[in-house]
Design a protein around this motif. Sequence first.
Motif, PDB file in Angstrom:
ATOM      1  N   ASP A   1      42.713  44.515  38.415  1.00 32.59           N
ATOM      2  CA  ASP A   1      43.685  43.630  39.067  1.00 32.59           C
ATOM      3  C   ASP A   1      43.066  42.336  39.581  1.00 32.59           C
ATOM      4  OD1 ASP A   1      42.184  44.795  41.041  1.00 32.59           O
ATOM      5  OD2 ASP A   1      43.882  45.493  42.253  1.00 32.59           O
ATOM      6  N   GLY A   2      41.860  42.002  39.087  1.00 29.86           N
ATOM      7  CA  GLY A   2      41.226  40.742  39.459  1.00 29.86           C
ATOM      8  C   GLY A   2      39.857  40.944  40.059  1.00 29.86           C
ATOM      9  N   PRO A   3      39.203  39.871  40.495  1.00 27.53           N
ATOM     10  CA  PRO A   3      37.901  39.990  41.140  1.00 27.53           C
ATOM     11  C   PRO A   3      37.991  40.866  42.387  1.00 27.53           C
ATOM     12  CG  PRO A   3      38.363  37.703  40.580  1.00 27.53           C
ATOM     13  CD  PRO A   3      39.633  38.458  40.375  1.00 27.53           C
ATOM     14  N   ASP A   4      36.980  41.661  42.602  1.00 28.65           N
ATOM     15  CA  ASP A   4      36.952  42.564  43.751  1.00 28.65           C
ATOM     16  C   ASP A   4      36.675  41.749  45.020  1.00 28.65           C
ATOM     17  OD1 ASP A   4      36.208  44.364  45.765  1.00 28.65           O
ATOM     18  OD2 ASP A   4      35.429  45.809  44.318  1.00 28.65           O
ATOM     19  N   PRO A   5      37.648  41.620  45.942  1.00 21.61           N
ATOM     20  CA  PRO A   5      37.439  40.781  47.124  1.00 21.61           C
ATOM     21  C   PRO A   5      36.336  41.297  48.037  1.00 21.61           C
ATOM     22  CG  PRO A   5      39.492  42.011  47.306  1.00 21.61           C
ATOM     23  CD  PRO A   5      38.990  42.222  45.923  1.00 21.61           C
ATOM     24  N   ASP A   6      36.145  42.628  48.110  1.00 18.86           N
ATOM     25  CA  ASP A   6      35.086  43.187  48.942  1.00 18.86           C
ATOM     26  C   ASP A   6      33.709  42.829  48.368  1.00 18.86           C
ATOM     27  OD1 ASP A   6      36.930  44.351  50.686  1.00 18.86           O
ATOM     28  OD2 ASP A   6      37.088  46.160  49.440  1.00 18.86           O
ATOM     29  N   ASP A   7      33.597  42.893  47.040  1.00 15.82           N
ATOM     30  CA  ASP A   7      32.327  42.509  46.412  1.00 15.82           C
ATOM     31  C   ASP A   7      32.090  41.008  46.577  1.00 15.82           C
ATOM     32  OD1 ASP A   7      29.981  43.225  45.024  1.00 15.82           O
ATOM     33  OD2 ASP A   7      30.817  42.475  43.139  1.00 15.82           O
ATOM     34  N   LEU A   8      33.169  40.219  46.536  1.00 10.97           N
ATOM     35  CA  LEU A   8      33.045  38.782  46.754  1.00 10.97           C
ATOM     36  C   LEU A   8      32.507  38.498  48.158  1.00 10.97           C
ATOM     37  CD1 LEU A   8      33.523  35.889  45.732  1.00 10.97           C
ATOM     38  CD2 LEU A   8      35.876  36.056  46.587  1.00 10.97           C
TER      39      LEU A   8
ATOM     40  N   THR B   1      37.924  40.891  29.605  1.00 14.57           N
ATOM     41  CA  THR B   1      38.694  42.136  29.762  1.00 14.57           C
ATOM     42  C   THR B   1      40.149  42.010  29.356  1.00 14.57           C
ATOM     43  OG1 THR B   1      39.379  41.719  32.059  1.00 14.57           O
ATOM     44  CG2 THR B   1      37.206  42.750  31.711  1.00 14.57           C
ATOM     45  N   GLY B   2      40.695  40.803  29.358  1.00 13.85           N
ATOM     46  CA  GLY B   2      42.100  40.607  29.020  1.00 13.85           C
ATOM     47  C   GLY B   2      43.053  40.877  30.162  1.00 13.85           C
ATOM     48  N   CYS B   3      42.544  41.320  31.314  1.00 12.58           N
ATOM     49  CA  CYS B   3      43.400  41.674  32.446  1.00 12.58           C
ATOM     50  C   CYS B   3      43.684  40.457  33.322  1.00 12.58           C
ATOM     51  CB  CYS B   3      42.745  42.766  33.283  1.00 12.58           C
ATOM     52  SG  CYS B   3      42.480  44.304  32.379  1.00 12.58           S
ATOM     53  N   SER B   4      44.743  40.561  34.134  1.00 15.59           N
ATOM     54  CA  SER B   4      45.156  39.445  34.991  1.00 15.59           C
ATOM     55  C   SER B   4      45.192  39.865  36.457  1.00 15.59           C
ATOM     56  CB  SER B   4      46.541  38.936  34.569  1.00 15.59           C
ATOM     57  OG  SER B   4      46.496  38.364  33.279  1.00 15.59           O
ATOM     58  N   ILE B   5      44.981  38.896  37.316  1.00 18.71           N
ATOM     59  CA  ILE B   5      45.002  39.127  38.757  1.00 18.71           C
ATOM     60  C   ILE B   5      46.434  39.401  39.217  1.00 18.71           C
ATOM     61  CG2 ILE B   5      45.373  36.721  39.466  1.00 18.71           C
ATOM     62  CD1 ILE B   5      43.211  37.166  41.614  1.00 18.71           C
ATOM     63  N   THR B   6      46.565  40.240  40.236  1.00 18.89           N
ATOM     64  CA  THR B   6      47.876  40.491  40.832  1.00 18.89           C
ATOM     65  C   THR B   6      48.057  39.557  42.026  1.00 18.89           C
ATOM     66  OG1 THR B   6      46.987  42.196  42.298  1.00 18.89           O
ATOM     67  CG2 THR B   6      47.808  42.907  40.131  1.00 18.89           C
ATOM     68  N   LEU B   7      49.303  39.387  42.449  1.00 21.07           N
ATOM     69  CA  LEU B   7      49.569  38.487  43.570  1.00 21.07           C
ATOM     70  C   LEU B   7      48.880  38.941  44.862  1.00 21.07           C
ATOM     71  CD1 LEU B   7      50.957  35.962  44.579  1.00 21.07           C
ATOM     72  CD2 LEU B   7      53.041  37.307  44.954  1.00 21.07           C
TER      73      LEU B   7
ATOM     74  N   GLY C   1      55.471  31.831  36.111  1.00 17.59           N
ATOM     75  CA  GLY C   1      55.405  32.408  37.444  1.00 17.59           C
ATOM     76  C   GLY C   1      54.247  33.357  37.665  1.00 17.59           C
ATOM     77  N   SER C   2      53.305  33.438  36.732  1.00 12.62           N
ATOM     78  CA  SER C   2      52.131  34.293  36.919  1.00 12.62           C
ATOM     79  C   SER C   2      51.375  33.860  38.168  1.00 12.62           C
ATOM     80  CB  SER C   2      51.208  34.203  35.700  1.00 12.62           C
ATOM     81  OG  SER C   2      51.864  34.632  34.520  1.00 12.62           O
ATOM     82  N   PRO C   3      50.770  34.801  38.911  1.00 13.89           N
ATOM     83  CA  PRO C   3      50.059  34.442  40.142  1.00 13.89           C
ATOM     84  C   PRO C   3      48.829  33.586  39.865  1.00 13.89           C
ATOM     85  CG  PRO C   3      49.700  36.759  39.601  1.00 13.89           C
ATOM     86  CD  PRO C   3      50.752  36.258  38.665  1.00 13.89           C
ATOM     87  N   ARG C   4      48.864  32.363  40.334  1.00 13.40           N
ATOM     88  CA  ARG C   4      47.752  31.440  40.108  1.00 13.40           C
ATOM     89  C   ARG C   4      47.162  31.007  41.447  1.00 13.40           C
ATOM     90  NH1 ARG C   4      51.085  30.414  35.590  1.00 13.40           N
ATOM     91  NH2 ARG C   4      49.852  30.404  33.661  1.00 13.40           N
ATOM     92  N   LEU C   5      45.843  31.041  41.512  1.00 11.71           N
ATOM     93  CA  LEU C   5      45.162  30.640  42.745  1.00 11.71           C
ATOM     94  C   LEU C   5      45.483  29.202  43.101  1.00 11.71           C
ATOM     95  CD1 LEU C   5      41.652  32.254  42.085  1.00 11.71           C
ATOM     96  CD2 LEU C   5      43.603  33.232  43.309  1.00 11.71           C
ATOM     97  N   ALA C   6      45.595  28.357  42.090  1.00 12.42           N
ATOM     98  CA  ALA C   6      45.884  26.940  42.340  1.00 12.42           C
ATOM     99  C   ALA C   6      47.263  26.745  42.948  1.00 12.42           C
ATOM    100  CB  ALA C   6      45.765  26.140  41.042  1.00 12.42           C
ATOM    101  N   ALA C   7      48.203  27.635  42.625  1.00 10.20           N
ATOM    102  CA  ALA C   7      49.543  27.540  43.203  1.00 10.20           C
ATOM    103  C   ALA C   7      49.521  27.971  44.670  1.00 10.20           C
ATOM    104  CB  ALA C   7      50.520  28.397  42.411  1.00 10.20           C
ATOM    105  N   LEU C   8      48.746  29.000  44.996  1.00  9.06           N
ATOM    106  CA  LEU C   8      48.629  29.433  46.382  1.00  9.06           C
ATOM    107  C   LEU C   8      47.923  28.392  47.240  1.00  9.06           C
ATOM    108  CD1 LEU C   8      47.601  33.189  45.927  1.00  9.06           C
ATOM    109  CD2 LEU C   8      49.856  32.288  46.569  1.00  9.06           C
TER     110      LEU C   8
END
Length: 494
Positions: free
Chosen positions: A252-259, A281-287, A317-324
Motif C-alpha cells: 500500500d505504499g512506502p512504509d511510514p514507520d521505516d521512513l 512492484t506495480g502497486c499503488s499507495i492508498t490514501l 482521482g488516484s491518491p497523489r502526494l502532490a495533490a495533498l
Amino acid sequence: MDGYSTRNALLFLKETRTSGPMGTVDETELTGSRSRVEQIFDMIVNRIERGLIRPGEKLPSIRIAAKTFGVSKNTTVDAYERLVASGRVESRPGSGFYVSLHRPKQAGYESPTKIEAVDIVWLLREQLDKRYEVRIGDGRPPAAWMEGSEVGPFLRPVTRPGKRALPESYGSPYGLLALRERIALTLAERSINVEPAQVLMTQGANDALDIIVRHFIEPGDAVLVDSPGYYPLFGKLRLAKARLHGVRRNADGPDPDDLVRRAEATGAKLFFTQSLAHNPTGCSITLPMAYRLMQVATRYDLRIIDTDPFADILPAGSPRLAALDQLDRVIYVGTFAKTLSASLRSGYIAGDATTIAALADLKMITRANSSGYVEQIVYDLITSGRYRGHLKRLTGRVELATAQAHDALAKLDLPVFGHPGGGFYMWCELPKHVDDKQLSTIAAAQSILLAPGSAFNPEGTPTSPAMRVNIAYAGDARFARFMRDNGATFSRMR
C-alpha cells in the motif's frame, strides 16, 4: 554494358510491379499507409541486398522509373536521393544512378549470451539493445502498443520540409508554453493546482530526475529511495556520490514507520518515490498511507520527489502526494514516455515557482533546452484528440494483459506481490534457494531477459529472491518452460 544493366534493372522494376508470389511488393501496396517514397526505397534496397541488382548496374532513368512505378518524377527523385544517402546507390552526374560498388557496413551482432555481470547497467543496456527474444524483464511495452497505434504517423520522421512548422530557435528554457498550459489543465484534473510557470519541460522522466539530482545533491548526502525501487535513479544518485538508503515498499505504499527510522538515522532531506503503479512492484499507495507519508515528511522536513509515469492511464482521482501537498514540499515528475512512446523523449517537472525557476536555470546551463519540435508534436497529439483515443486503447491493453499475467503466473505458482494495476509491472517472489542473478544469467543464454530483484535493491544487501515481470510478456510459453526446467517456481516445492 550500361544498356544491358539498364535493361536488367528495368526488368527488375517491372517484376516488382507484377510478381506478388515471389514476395515482391505489388501495386496495391503502393497505396498503403507508408509513403510511396519509403516503399520504392525499400523495394530497391531489398533487391540490392538479395543480389537481384548487382553492384555497378545502372538504375532506370527518373522518367522511366516514374512511369514504371506509376508515381511522379518528384517521388522517384526523393526515393533515389534516399538510396544515395543510404550509401547503396551512387549518382554520377550526366550519367545516372548506379548500385554502389561499396556496400554499407552492417553493425556487428553481439551474442546476448556474453554477460560480464548482471547489474543495473546490464539490465538497462539489454532493454535498449533488444537482443533477447523473450522479454519478461523489459521495462517497456511492445512497440505495437505505442507506435503501432494511430499516433504512429505523428512519431515518424518528417520526410518533407514544411510538413510541420518548427518552433522558433531554442525557445524558452521552460519549454513550449502551449504544452505547459495544457499540462497545467491536466494537473488540475488531478487536483494539483499549478500555473504554467510552475511546469518545466524535460526530455522524459529520467532527464527530469537527473536535473533534480544535480540541483539538490552534494557528494556524501544521504538520500532516501524506495526499496525495491527504480534502478536507473540509483545509478544517477551513485554518480552524484550520494549515500542511498532504502525505505521498505509495502503493497500500500512506502512504509511510514521505516521512513521515520531512516530519516532519523541518516538526516536525509530528500525522498524519491513512485506512489502509483510503482516500478518494480506495480502497486499503488492508498490514501491513508499517503496522508501518513506527508505527516512524516512535514515532521522531518523531507522534500519528496514523486514520479508518476502512468498518470495518463490511471484515474485522475488516484491518491497523489502532490495533490495533498499542493507542491509545497512535493516535486512532481511526469512523462509521456510510458504512455505515448519511449523514443519520444518528453516529460516535465512541476513544483513551487522558486524551485522550478532554479531547475530551469540548471537545465539551460546543462542542456540549453528540451526539444521544442518534440513538444509541438506532443501538443498536437493532445489537442487533436488522438492521444486521448490512444490512451483508451492502451488502458484496455493494460487491463487485459494484467489479467492474463495473473493467470500465467498463477499456473507457475509464482505469488504476485500486492495488487498491481494500471502499469506494466508485477513483482514475484522466488523460492529461497534461487539466486535471481544467476537465474538471469542462465536465462540470458537462452535469449530470455529476466529482471532480477537484486537490481532493484538500492543498498546492495542480500534480499529475498524476486523478479520484476512485464505484464505484456508474462504469458510467453518459453518463459514458463524455462522457469519450470530450472526449478524457479514454488510448484516443485509442494
